[in-house]
Design a protein around this motif. Structure first.
Motif, PDB file in Angstrom:
ATOM      1  N   VAL A   1      60.456  68.150  42.134  1.00  0.00           N
ATOM      2  CA  VAL A   1      59.930  69.816  42.595  1.00  0.00           C
ATOM      3  C   VAL A   1      59.766  71.091  41.924  1.00  0.00           C
ATOM      4  O   VAL A   1      60.008  72.212  41.634  1.00  0.00           O
ATOM      5  CB  VAL A   1      59.801  70.277  44.015  1.00  0.00           C
ATOM      6  N   LEU A   2      60.113  70.601  40.533  1.00  0.00           N
ATOM      7  CA  LEU A   2      60.647  71.848  39.707  1.00  0.00           C
ATOM      8  C   LEU A   2      59.997  72.602  39.112  1.00  0.00           C
ATOM      9  O   LEU A   2      60.618  73.875  39.473  1.00  0.00           O
ATOM     10  CB  LEU A   2      60.908  70.945  37.781  1.00  0.00           C
TER      11      LEU A   2
ATOM     12  N   LEU B   1      71.656  67.869  36.342  1.00  0.00           N
ATOM     13  CA  LEU B   1      71.536  69.304  36.863  1.00  0.00           C
ATOM     14  C   LEU B   1      71.607  69.354  38.007  1.00  0.00           C
ATOM     15  O   LEU B   1      72.537  69.196  38.717  1.00  0.00           O
ATOM     16  CB  LEU B   1      71.165  70.415  36.967  1.00  0.00           C
ATOM     17  N   ALA B   2      70.787  68.246  38.377  1.00  0.00           N
ATOM     18  CA  ALA B   2      70.025  68.378  40.687  1.00  0.00           C
ATOM     19  C   ALA B   2      71.724  67.202  40.929  1.00  0.00           C
ATOM     20  O   ALA B   2      72.538  67.278  41.919  1.00  0.00           O
ATOM     21  CB  ALA B   2      69.441  67.527  40.893  1.00  0.00           C
ATOM     22  N   GLU B   3      71.502  65.911  39.699  1.00  0.00           N
ATOM     23  CA  GLU B   3      73.283  65.462  40.730  1.00  0.00           C
ATOM     24  C   GLU B   3      74.309  65.285  40.628  1.00  0.00           C
ATOM     25  O   GLU B   3      75.604  65.745  41.252  1.00  0.00           O
ATOM     26  CB  GLU B   3      73.132  64.017  39.505  1.00  0.00           C
ATOM     27  N   LYS B   4      74.471  66.671  39.062  1.00  0.00           N
ATOM     28  CA  LYS B   4      76.334  67.136  39.309  1.00  0.00           C
ATOM     29  C   LYS B   4      75.778  68.727  39.873  1.00  0.00           C
ATOM     30  O   LYS B   4      77.287  68.377  40.505  1.00  0.00           O
ATOM     31  CB  LYS B   4      76.355  68.524  38.030  1.00  0.00           C
TER      32      LYS B   4
ATOM     33  N   THR C   1      66.162  68.523  43.043  1.00  0.00           N
ATOM     34  CA  THR C   1      65.506  69.859  43.035  1.00  0.00           C
ATOM     35  C   THR C   1      64.875  70.473  44.186  1.00  0.00           C
ATOM     36  O   THR C   1      64.172  71.112  43.806  1.00  0.00           O
ATOM     37  CB  THR C   1      64.354  70.052  42.031  1.00  0.00           C
ATOM     38  N   GLY C   2      64.256  69.700  44.979  1.00  0.00           N
ATOM     39  CA  GLY C   2      63.987  70.217  46.510  1.00  0.00           C
ATOM     40  C   GLY C   2      65.040  71.118  47.794  1.00  0.00           C
ATOM     41  O   GLY C   2      64.280  71.781  48.306  1.00  0.00           O
ATOM     42  N   ARG C   3      66.006  71.374  46.454  1.00  0.00           N
ATOM     43  CA  ARG C   3      66.951  71.830  47.796  1.00  0.00           C
ATOM     44  C   ARG C   3      68.058  73.657  46.653  1.00  0.00           C
ATOM     45  O   ARG C   3      67.011  73.479  45.755  1.00  0.00           O
ATOM     46  CB  ARG C   3      68.372  70.923  48.024  1.00  0.00           C
ATOM     47  N   PRO C   4      67.832  73.833  48.365  1.00  0.00           N
ATOM     48  CA  PRO C   4      68.119  75.695  47.700  1.00  0.00           C
ATOM     49  C   PRO C   4      69.191  75.609  46.566  1.00  0.00           C
ATOM     50  O   PRO C   4      69.614  76.379  45.902  1.00  0.00           O
ATOM     51  CB  PRO C   4      68.889  76.439  48.940  1.00  0.00           C
TER      52      PRO C   4
ATOM     53  N   LYS D   1      69.298  78.279  43.390  1.00  0.00           N
ATOM     54  CA  LYS D   1      70.638  79.009  43.032  1.00  0.00           C
ATOM     55  C   LYS D   1      71.123  79.048  42.110  1.00  0.00           C
ATOM     56  O   LYS D   1      70.682  80.079  41.118  1.00  0.00           O
ATOM     57  CB  LYS D   1      71.865  79.055  43.850  1.00  0.00           C
ATOM     58  N   ALA D   2      70.942  77.132  41.110  1.00  0.00           N
ATOM     59  CA  ALA D   2      71.365  77.579  40.026  1.00  0.00           C
ATOM     60  C   ALA D   2      70.349  77.939  39.070  1.00  0.00           C
ATOM     61  O   ALA D   2      70.907  78.418  37.343  1.00  0.00           O
ATOM     62  CB  ALA D   2      71.573  76.271  39.868  1.00  0.00           C
ATOM     63  N   LEU D   3      69.015  77.793  39.081  1.00  0.00           N
ATOM     64  CA  LEU D   3      68.513  78.173  37.956  1.00  0.00           C
ATOM     65  C   LEU D   3      67.931  79.731  38.072  1.00  0.00           C
ATOM     66  O   LEU D   3      68.017  80.612  37.334  1.00  0.00           O
ATOM     67  CB  LEU D   3      66.412  77.877  38.615  1.00  0.00           C
ATOM     68  N   SER D   4      68.287  80.354  39.654  1.00  0.00           N
ATOM     69  CA  SER D   4      68.415  81.724  40.021  1.00  0.00           C
ATOM     70  C   SER D   4      69.327  82.413  38.943  1.00  0.00           C
ATOM     71  O   SER D   4      68.791  83.587  38.675  1.00  0.00           O
ATOM     72  CB  SER D   4      68.331  82.126  41.653  1.00  0.00           C
TER      73      SER D   4
END
Length: 215
Positions: free
Chosen positions: A10-11, A153-156, A161-164, A168-171
């Motif tokens: 869901v990127l 990034l999601a793992e870290k 990528t479906g989680r807030p 937030k990291a991308l925002s």
């Protein structure tokens, strides 16, 4: 491994979390710019050059003019889609850097090798990426790096990528980069969680392929 295979699914929605922070810029403020990212311009000529790479690859891949025109018709929004990918690349890279995430050449090659096996060879993979996603052969590794950065990034962050948390990291990265998008190339629609006409189907397809490979 299940989370890793799901992370890029869901990127497109995830990058849209940055939408409120991506504002339109006028040509008067940034003449000649398709977008301004982190104070650096993506010029119209740079964007045109990237689009030209795709068109040249499409021209080389077909046998006659009719086939070439069909390829052009299938990628009618190529310029805006290409800019979308360029912006997504920079936002994700910044978010990955902020989280201390890196992607090695070895990891890119491993991912590419697996996809080549599924596609039936290196040329077949390049042809698929060109025909379906508008990614020319010389940009394939860059595209795979994008996938891997999203996954890692999601793992870290201990999420997907479906989680807030990922959103937030991308925002945050988008806010730091202070992206201005030239209105001629579209606008970011918060309600649709994307630029009005932007699509990144390769994100879903790559993840699906990885899932099948791991089964």
């Amino acid at each position: 491994m299940h989370r890793r295979r799901r992370t890029a699914l869901v990127l497109t929605a995830a990058i849209a979390a940055a939408a409120p922070l991506l504002t339109a810029c006028g040509n008067d403020a940034h003449p000649g710019a398709a977008a301004v990212v982190g104070g650096q311009r993506i010029t119209v000529s740079q964007l045109d050059e990237r689009v030209g790479e795709v068109r040249a690859a499409q021209r080389a891949a077909v046998q006659d003019e009719a086939q070439y025109q069909q390829a052009i018709a299938r990628t009618g929004t190529l310029t805006r889609d290409t800019l979308q990918t360029m912006l997504l690349d920079r936002v994700l890279h910044r978010a990955a850097q902020d989280a201390g995430v890196t992607v090695s050449r070895k990891e890119i090659q491993a991912m590419r090798s697996g996809l080549e096996q599924q596609a039936g060879g290196a040329k077949a993979l390049e042809r698929t990426w060109l025909q379906q996603y508008g990614i020319p052969p010389q940009r394939l590794d860059e595209n795979l790096r994008l996938q891997l950065e999203a996954q890692k990034l999601a793992e870290k962050l201990g999420t997907d990528t479906g989680r807030p948390e990922f959103w937030k990291a991308l925002s945050d990265a988008s806010k730091d980069l202070n992206i201005d998008l030239n209105p001629r190339y579209g606008t970011w629609d918060v309600q649709k969680s994307s630029r009005a006409d932007a699509k990144t189907p390769w994100v879903r397809d790559v993840t699906a392929a990885q899932t099948q490979q791991g089964m």
